[in-house]
Design a protein around this motif. Structure first.
Motif, mmCIF file in Angstrom:
data_model
loop_
_atom_site.group_PDB
_atom_site.id
_atom_site.type_symbol
_atom_site.label_atom_id
_atom_site.label_comp_id
_atom_site.label_asym_id
_atom_site.label_seq_id
_atom_site.Cartn_x
_atom_site.Cartn_y
_atom_site.Cartn_z
ATOM 1 N N UNK A 24 45.537 62.999 -66.878
ATOM 2 C CA UNK A 24 44.297 63.447 -67.530
ATOM 3 C C UNK A 24 44.121 62.289 -68.757
ATOM 4 N N UNK A 25 44.853 61.618 -69.526
ATOM 5 C CA UNK A 25 44.488 60.752 -70.277
ATOM 6 C C UNK A 25 43.788 59.745 -69.522
ATOM 7 N N UNK A 26 44.257 59.021 -68.698
ATOM 8 C CA UNK A 26 43.917 57.856 -67.862
ATOM 9 C C UNK A 26 42.649 58.314 -67.384
ATOM 10 N N UNK A 32 35.139 57.946 -70.030
ATOM 11 C CA UNK A 32 34.486 57.596 -71.270
ATOM 12 C C UNK A 32 33.943 56.216 -71.145
ATOM 13 N N UNK A 33 34.601 55.209 -70.784
ATOM 14 C CA UNK A 33 34.035 53.836 -70.819
ATOM 15 C C UNK A 33 33.238 53.711 -69.739
ATOM 16 N N UNK A 34 32.979 54.298 -68.963
ATOM 17 C CA UNK A 34 32.192 54.373 -67.538
ATOM 18 C C UNK A 34 32.910 53.448 -66.542
ATOM 19 N N UNK A 35 33.944 53.378 -66.380
ATOM 20 C CA UNK A 35 34.646 52.596 -65.524
ATOM 21 C C UNK A 35 34.853 53.143 -64.194
ATOM 22 N N UNK A 36 34.833 54.459 -64.199
ATOM 23 C CA UNK A 36 34.893 55.179 -62.833
ATOM 24 C C UNK A 36 33.887 56.422 -62.981
ATOM 25 N N UNK A 37 33.606 57.017 -61.611
ATOM 26 C CA UNK A 37 32.512 57.990 -61.608
ATOM 27 C C UNK A 37 33.541 59.220 -62.036
ATOM 28 N N UNK A 38 32.858 60.173 -62.592
ATOM 29 C CA UNK A 38 33.688 61.228 -63.134
ATOM 30 C C UNK A 38 34.187 62.050 -61.838
ATOM 31 N N UNK A 39 33.284 62.049 -60.868
ATOM 32 C CA UNK A 39 33.534 62.974 -59.728
ATOM 33 C C UNK A 39 34.439 62.443 -58.706
ATOM 34 N N UNK A 40 35.678 62.961 -58.536
ATOM 35 C CA UNK A 40 36.629 62.385 -57.618
ATOM 36 C C UNK A 40 36.911 60.848 -57.755
ATOM 37 N N UNK A 43 43.211 57.941 -57.983
ATOM 38 C CA UNK A 43 44.091 58.092 -59.307
ATOM 39 C C UNK A 43 44.317 56.887 -59.856
ATOM 40 N N UNK A 44 44.466 55.999 -59.051
ATOM 41 C CA UNK A 44 44.750 54.476 -59.237
ATOM 42 C C UNK A 44 43.546 53.866 -59.913
ATOM 43 N N UNK A 45 42.220 54.399 -59.436
ATOM 44 C CA UNK A 45 41.106 53.840 -60.191
ATOM 45 C C UNK A 45 41.012 54.102 -61.668
ATOM 46 N N UNK A 46 41.736 55.277 -62.140
ATOM 47 C CA UNK A 46 41.573 55.428 -63.509
ATOM 48 C C UNK A 46 42.710 54.780 -64.453
ATOM 49 N N UNK A 47 43.196 53.781 -63.663
ATOM 50 C CA UNK A 47 44.153 52.806 -64.354
ATOM 51 C C UNK A 47 44.122 51.420 -63.946
ATOM 52 N N UNK A 48 42.875 51.172 -63.792
ATOM 53 C CA UNK A 48 42.797 49.484 -63.271
ATOM 54 C C UNK A 48 42.111 48.748 -64.295
ATOM 55 N N UNK A 49 41.274 49.181 -65.221
ATOM 56 C CA UNK A 49 40.569 48.205 -65.941
ATOM 57 C C UNK A 49 41.133 48.617 -67.655
ATOM 58 N N UNK A 51 40.923 49.482 -71.390
ATOM 59 C CA UNK A 51 42.356 49.799 -71.807
ATOM 60 C C UNK A 51 43.243 50.907 -71.209
ATOM 61 N N UNK A 52 42.312 51.583 -70.340
ATOM 62 C CA UNK A 52 43.287 52.725 -69.589
ATOM 63 C C UNK A 52 44.506 52.048 -68.701
ATOM 64 N N UNK A 53 44.170 50.668 -68.311
ATOM 65 C CA UNK A 53 45.341 50.187 -67.354
ATOM 66 C C UNK A 53 46.678 50.071 -68.074
ATOM 67 N N UNK A 54 46.459 49.651 -69.545
ATOM 68 C CA UNK A 54 47.896 49.805 -70.138
ATOM 69 C C UNK A 54 48.623 51.171 -70.416
#
Length: 237
Positions: A24-26, A32-40, A43-49, A51-54
């Motif tokens: 959920x946090x990732x 929030x930062x617009x790095x991924x589309x909100x729709x689907x 999982x790995x895409x939410x931790x690629x860039x 600050x979420x990657x850390x």
């Protein structure tokens, strides 16, 4: 709440809570930062860039450690139960342990190597997580039935098998559709050729991931009557 602190029950409980928070946090930070589309997104895409990657790497590596501890505790529990009243071939329990630990190791690989920077290593780790993870929960479900009714309630066995069936069904489209996608990217347009495959594989990926979480949640009650002791022996020189 005290039931989650009894015996070793806090281990799978913490695993479920921590892993859910990691997802959920990732996701929220990436959106929030617009790095991924909100729709689907994957999982790995939410931790690629950053600050979420850390955050993704830290939280999922800790989840892998909690998962390994849970899997090892379950192995020792089944081993002890089987010695008390034989119900299953010990090899099945050992195979389940190996599959579970390999899945946890692969989770660490997924968390440490981002999809865009090292896609082959990342995808290989993800493949191991899904295949070994699904085989682990399926094998544990079978062992649960063998241990019923002395060590498991039949209702719990049915729940575990249902979760395993959902995971087995969902993991096939994950692998099949992901293999058909010709590019690795974070932002998807519905008009793109591979968009349908992306949506199907993403839905199934999230389904498998949360199936794992719900499966480990069924361990909480079992672990309430389990304690592990570390014995230290010092041999004289």
């Amino acid at each position: 709440m005290l039931c989650f602190l009894k015996g070793m029950a806090f281990v799978p409980f913490l695993l479920v809570i921590w892993s859910s928070a990691a997802f959920i946090i990732s996701y929220l930070i990436a959106v929030f930062f617009g790095h991924v589309n909100p729709f689907l997104p994957y999982i790995s895409d939410t931790g690629t860039i950053p600050p979420e990657s850390g955050i993704f790497g830290f939280m999922f590596n800790f989840s892998a450690c909690l998962g390994a501890l849970t899997i090892y505790t379950k192995y020792k529990m089944v081993e002890k139960q089987n010695q008390t009243c034989y119900f299953s071939n010990p090899v099945a329990n050992l195979v389940a342990l190996v599959l579970g630990l390999v899945a946890c190791l692969a989770m660490g690989i997924v968390a440490s190597f981002q999809a865009l920077s090292l896609p082959m290593i990342h995808d290989g780790g993800a493949l191991l997580v899904f295949i070994c993870g699904v085989m682990y929960i399926l094998l544990q479900s079978i062992i649960s039935y063998k241990a019923c009714p002395q060590w498991n309630k039949r209702s719990i066995c049915h729940i575990r098998m249902a979760i395993s069936a959902v995971s087995c069904t969902a993991v096939i489209p994950v692998i099949a559709c992901a293999s058909l996608i010709s590019m690795t990217k974070l932002q998807w347009n519905p008009e793109e050729m591979d968009y349908t495959c992306h949506v199907v594989s993403a839905i199934c990926e999230w389904t498998v991931a949360f199936s794992f979480i719900f499966f480990f949640l069924t361990f909480v009650q079992d672990f309430q009557n389990v304690t592990l002791k570390i014995i230290t022996e010092i041999n004289e020189c």
